[in-house]
Design an enzyme around this catalytic site. Structure first.
Site, PDB file in Angstrom:
ATOM      1  N   ASP A   1      -6.216  -5.448   5.906  1.00 60.76           N
ATOM      2  CA  ASP A   1      -7.339  -4.946   5.111  1.00 60.76           C
ATOM      3  C   ASP A   1      -8.358  -6.067   4.903  1.00 60.76           C
ATOM      4  O   ASP A   1      -9.552  -5.926   5.192  1.00 60.76           O
ATOM      5  CB  ASP A   1      -6.793  -4.457   3.760  1.00 60.76           C
ATOM      6  CG  ASP A   1      -7.815  -3.610   3.024  1.00 60.76           C
ATOM      7  OD1 ASP A   1      -8.921  -3.429   3.558  1.00 60.76           O
ATOM      8  OD2 ASP A   1      -7.512  -3.147   1.912  1.00 60.76           O
TER       9      ASP A   1
ATOM     10  N   ASP B   1      -3.258 -17.102   5.841  1.00 60.73           N
ATOM     11  CA  ASP B   1      -4.413 -17.800   5.268  1.00 60.73           C
ATOM     12  C   ASP B   1      -5.131 -18.656   6.312  1.00 60.73           C
ATOM     13  O   ASP B   1      -6.345 -18.788   6.298  1.00 60.73           O
ATOM     14  CB  ASP B   1      -4.019 -18.632   4.047  1.00 60.73           C
ATOM     15  CG  ASP B   1      -2.724 -19.377   4.233  1.00 60.73           C
ATOM     16  OD1 ASP B   1      -1.970 -19.511   3.282  1.00 60.73           O
ATOM     17  OD2 ASP B   1      -2.463 -19.830   5.357  1.00 60.73           O
TER      18      ASP B   1
ATOM     19  N   LYS C   1       2.553 -13.905   6.433  1.00 62.50           N
ATOM     20  CA  LYS C   1       2.699 -14.960   5.432  1.00 62.50           C
ATOM     21  C   LYS C   1       4.198 -15.231   5.285  1.00 62.50           C
ATOM     22  O   LYS C   1       4.761 -15.248   4.185  1.00 62.50           O
ATOM     23  CB  LYS C   1       2.053 -14.454   4.133  1.00 62.50           C
ATOM     24  CG  LYS C   1       1.856 -15.476   3.057  1.00 62.50           C
ATOM     25  CD  LYS C   1       0.695 -16.415   3.307  1.00 62.50           C
ATOM     26  CE  LYS C   1       0.740 -17.507   2.261  1.00 62.50           C
ATOM     27  NZ  LYS C   1      -0.019 -18.693   2.607  1.00 62.50           N
TER      28      LYS C   1
ATOM     29  N   TYR D   1       0.822  -1.219   0.000  1.00 63.06           N
ATOM     30  CA  TYR D   1       0.000   0.000   0.000  1.00 63.06           C
ATOM     31  C   TYR D   1       0.856   1.270   0.000  1.00 63.06           C
ATOM     32  O   TYR D   1       0.329   2.368  -0.032  1.00 63.06           O
ATOM     33  CB  TYR D   1      -0.876   0.030   1.254  1.00 63.06           C
ATOM     34  CG  TYR D   1      -2.095  -0.840   1.155  1.00 63.06           C
ATOM     35  CD1 TYR D   1      -1.976  -2.180   0.819  1.00 63.06           C
ATOM     36  CD2 TYR D   1      -3.359  -0.331   1.409  1.00 63.06           C
ATOM     37  CE1 TYR D   1      -3.082  -2.990   0.744  1.00 63.06           C
ATOM     38  CE2 TYR D   1      -4.476  -1.140   1.329  1.00 63.06           C
ATOM     39  CZ  TYR D   1      -4.333  -2.472   0.998  1.00 63.06           C
ATOM     40  OH  TYR D   1      -5.430  -3.276   0.930  1.00 63.06           O
TER      41      TYR D   1
END
Ligand code: NAP
Length: 592
Positions: A306, A282, A228, A161
C-alpha cells in the site's frame, strides 16, 4: 445466465480459460465496465472512446471490444433498491473474466465496507498489480524519472488489512489480551487495541507465483520480495522464505537467487533466468529513489504494498495517473487508483490518465499489445505538446488546459492521424534494445565490482562467496621468499597462494610465515623457497558456507584465511579481515 439489469451485447463473445489456464480472447470480446461514482462517468466516457479508437486503428476493424455495463456504487444503489454491490454484478464479473471500473464512493456509516475491499474479497482478487513507469513530459520530482519502471504485486487478502481487529476496551479485546498475556506470556500496555497479522504460505506463494509468471511473460530481469523479516520473523520473514521456496520448487529452470548470481555466476545473469532477490521494506523506499533501475517486479504483503505503490507512483507523476488492477486466478478487474473527487463530478475537468493507463494494461492483458502501444505512444506526445488537464497544467509552464474529453480527443487525433503501426513496432523494438543495453551495463558493474554493487544495492552478504576475493595471486613452490615478498609488496597483499603440487593441495605463504620460519628459523630469504615455508594444506570451504560457519572453521583451526571452492574448483580466498570488514559494513545480528 439471465440478468436483471445487465445486458450482454449480442454481437460480442465472452472470454474463456483453456484447460492449461490460458485466457482465450475472441476478436469481438465482451468486456465489463463500471463507470463509477463522482468523476467516474466523465473519465470512463473519455477513456472508452480512446481505447476503441486504438483498437480500430491497430486491427483495421478486425477486432472490436463489446462493452457491457455493470453496476456498482451509487448507480447500482439506484437500480437495485439500495444495493451498492449487487450479486449479479459479481456474477457478471466472474462470467466475463475481465472488467474495468471507475472510482467508487465508500458509503459512510456503520456496517459499510469499502466496495473495493468487498470486490477483492468476493472475487478472491488476491493480487493488486500496480505498474509504475514514467511517461515523457509528465511532471515529476525526480531527476531521472525514466529510470522507474516497476510492477508491484501487492497481496490483497491478508496482513493487518484482513480486518481481524479488537477495539480497546471491548469484550473480545479483553478475552484475547487475557489469552495472550496468561497463556502465551505476551506483554503490552493495558487497553491496547489489538490487530492480527495473518500471513500464510498459501496466500504468499500464490502472490509470488503470479509475480514470477508475470516476470517470465514480460521478459523482466528480477523479482524482489519486499518484507520486514528482520523484525517480524514469522510473518514478514516467513513471506520471504516462502517466496524463495516457491521459486525453487516451481520455477527451477527459469529463476536463480541473487545469492547464486554472485556466488556461482560472478554477477552475470545466465541466459533466460530471472533473479529472485529480497529487500527490507524500509530500505526499498530509499533504493527506489537512488537506484530505481535495479527493481523490476516487486512482490510484497498488503501494508508494505500500500505504502510502496503510492510512494513509487508519486515519483513519476502521482496517483492521479497511476494505473492498477486486481487479479485473481482467472478474473481481473482493472481500475482507476484515485477516488471519486466529488467536487469535480460532472465538470468534465479531471485527468483521465489513471483509468486510461489501466485500460492500456487491460489491452495488454488480453494480448492486444499493438492497441496498448498506440496509446502508450500517443500519451506522452500529447502531454509533451502541453495539452493537459488542470492538474498537470498547474505544474507545467505554458501548458494548454483542456477538459477530460478534450484530452481524450487529443489522444484520438494523435492515434488516428499521426501514428502509424510501423512506428509502434519500431518504438517497441527500441525500448527492448534500450532495456537490454541497460541490463548489460548493470551486469558489467556487478562483475567488475561485486562488493561495491552489493553495498550500494542494499544487499547484505550471507555466504563466504559474497565477500571472498576473487583474484588469486599465486606462485610456484620453487619461487624464492625474496621474489615472493617483492610480488606481495607490488600487489599490496599480505599472503600468496602456492600452486598445488602433485598431491593437489594448495599452500599459503603469509608475512607471519616469513617472520616465524625465515627470521626465527634462521634462514636466508634469497635461498628459502615458498615451498619451504608455506603452510599446507589450506583449509577449503564451499562458497555457500555461511559467514558464521567460516568463523567457526577459522577459530577451530587457528587460521586466518580460507580457500573458497565451488564444484571442486578453487574460486577465491577469504581472510579474517574480509569477514571483519563485512561485520563492520553490514553489522551483525544475533541468530535466534
Ligand atoms: P480522491 O477522490 O482521490 O481525491 C483527492 C484529490 O485528488 C482531488 O481533490 C484532486 O486534487 C485529486 N484527484 C483525484 N483524482 C483526480 C483526477 N482524476 N484528476 C485530477 N486530480 C485528481 O480522494 P478522496 O477525496 O479522499 O476520496 C473521495 C471518495 O473516493 C471517497 O468516497 C473515497 O472512499 C473514494 N475512493 C475511492 C477509491 C476507488 O474507488 N478506487 C479510491 C480512493 C478513494 P485537487 O483537489 O488538488 O484538484
Amino acid at each position: 445466465m439471465s440478468y436483471q439489469h445487465v445486458v450482454l451485447p449480442e454481437q460480442g463473445r465472452k472470454l474463456s480459460v483453456s484447460d492449461d489456464g490460458r485466457l482465450q480472447v475472441p476478436d469481438n470480446p465482451v468486456l465489463g465496465f463500471v463507470e463509477g461514482d463522482g468523476i467516474g462517468p466523465d473519465i470512463t466516457r473519455a477513456c472508452m472512446r480512446v481505447w476503441d479508437a486504438a483498437v480500430a486503428k491497430a486491427y483495421g476493424g478486425k477486432r472490436r471490444i463489446h462493452w457491457c455495463e455493470l453496476y456498482m456504487g451509487e448507480k447500482a444503489a439506484g437500480l437495485y433498491d439500495g444495493d451498492y454491490f449487487p450479486a449479479e454484478t459479481l456474477a457478471a464479473m466472474q462470467d466475463l473474466l475481465v472488467a474495468i471500473k471507475g472510482p467508487l464512493t465508500t458509503p459512510v456509516g456503520e456496517g459499510f465496507r469499502s466496495l473495493n475491499v468487498s470486490l477483492r474479497q468476493k472475487l478472491d482478487l488476491y493480487a493488486c498489480v500496480r505498474p509504475v513507469r514514467h511517461y515523457e513530459g509528465v511532471p515529476s520530482p525526480m531527476k531521472a524519472p525514466q529510470k522507474v519502471d516497476v510492477v508491484i504485486f501487492r497481496e490483497n487478502t491478508e496482513d493487518v488489512y484482513a480486518g481481524i481487529e479488537f477495539a480497546s476496551g471491548s469484550e473480545q479485546n479483553g478475552q484475547l489480551s487475557g489469552f495472550l498475556r496468561d497463556t502465551l506470556g505476551a506483554n503490552f500496555f493495558d487497553d491496547a487495541g489489538l490487530g492480527v497479522k495473518p500471513i500464510s504460505p498459501f496466500a504468499s506463494k500464490r502472490l509470488v507465483r503470479k509475480a514470477i509468471e508475470y516476470a517470465i511473460e514480460h521478459n523482466r530481469e528480477s523479482v524482489t520480495l519486499v518484507h520486514k523479516g528482520n523484525i517480524m520473523k514469522y510473518t514478514e520473514g516467513a513471506f520471504r522464505t516462502w517466496g524463495y521456496e516457491l521459486a525453487r520448487e516451481e520455477f527451477p529452470e527459469q529463476t536463480i537467487t541473487e545469492d547464486e548470481l554472485y556466488a556461482h555466476h560472478g554477477g552475470k545473469v545466465p541466459e533466460g533466468k530471472i533473479v529472485i532477490k529480497d529487500r527490507i521494506a524500509d530500505i526499498i523506499f530509499q533504493l527506489m529513489l537512488l537506484r530505481p533501475e535495479e527493481f523490476d517486479v516487486i512482490a510484497t504483503m498488503n501494508l508494505n504494498g500500500d505504502y510502496l505503490s503510492d510512494a513509487i507512483a508519486a515519483q513519476v507523476g502521482g496517483i492521479g495517473i497511476a494505473p492498477g488492477a486486481n487479479i485473481g486466478d482467472n478474473v481481473a478487474v482493472f481500475e482507476a487508483t484515485h477516488g471519486t473527487a466529488p467536487k469535480y463530478a460532472g465538470q468534465d475537468k479531471v485527468n483521465p490518465g489513471s483509468l486510461m493507463l489501466s485500460g492500456v494494461d487491460m489491452l495488454e492483458y488480453i494480448g492486444w499489445k499493438e492497441a496498448a502501444d498506440l496509446i502508450r505512444l500517443a500519451y506522452p506526445d500529447v502531454v509533451k505538446a502541453g495539452i493537459v488537464t488542470y492538474d498537470f497544467a498547474r505544474q507545467m509552464e505554458g501548458a494548454t488546459e483542456v477538459s477530460t474529453s478534450g484530452f481524450g480527443d487529443a489522444l484520438i487525433e494523435r492515434i488516428n492521424n499521426t501514428l502509424d503501426l510501423d512506428e509502434v513496432a519500431r518504438q517497441r523494438a527500441e525500448r527492448r534494445r534500450r532495456q537490454k543495453e541497460e541490463r548489460r551495463e548493470r551486469e558489467q558493474r556487478r562483475i567488475e565490482a561485486p562488493e561495491e554493487e552489493m553495498v550500494a544495492s542494499g544487499r547484505k552478504p550471507t555466504t563466504v562467496g559474497h565477500i571472498m576475493k576473487r583474484s588469486l595471486i599465486t606462485v610456484t613452490a620453487d619461487t624464492t621468499v625474496d621474489q615472493a615478498m617483492k610480488l606481495m609488496r607490488e600487489q599490496g597483499v599480505s599472503s600468496l597462494l602456492m600452486e598445488p603440487g602433485e598431491d593437489g593441495e594448495w599452500g599459503i605463504m603469509t608475512h607471519h610465515d616469513v617472520l616465524s620460519r625465515v627470521v626465527r628459523g634462521n634462514r636466508t630469504s634469497a635461498e628459502a623457497t615458498v615451498g619451504d615455508i608455506a603452510t599446507r594444506p589450506v583449509i577449503r570451504v564451499s562458497s555457500d558456507a555461511s559467514l558464521s560457519d567460516c568463523v567457526e572453521v577459522m577459530m577451530k583451526h587457528s587460521i586466518r584465511r580460507l580457500l573458497v571452492e565451488r564444484d571442486g574448483e578453487v574460486v577465491g580466498i577469504a581472510s579474517e579481515t574480509d569477514l571483519a570488514t563485512a561485520v563492520e559494513q553490514f553489522g551483525w545480528v544475533r541468530a535466534e
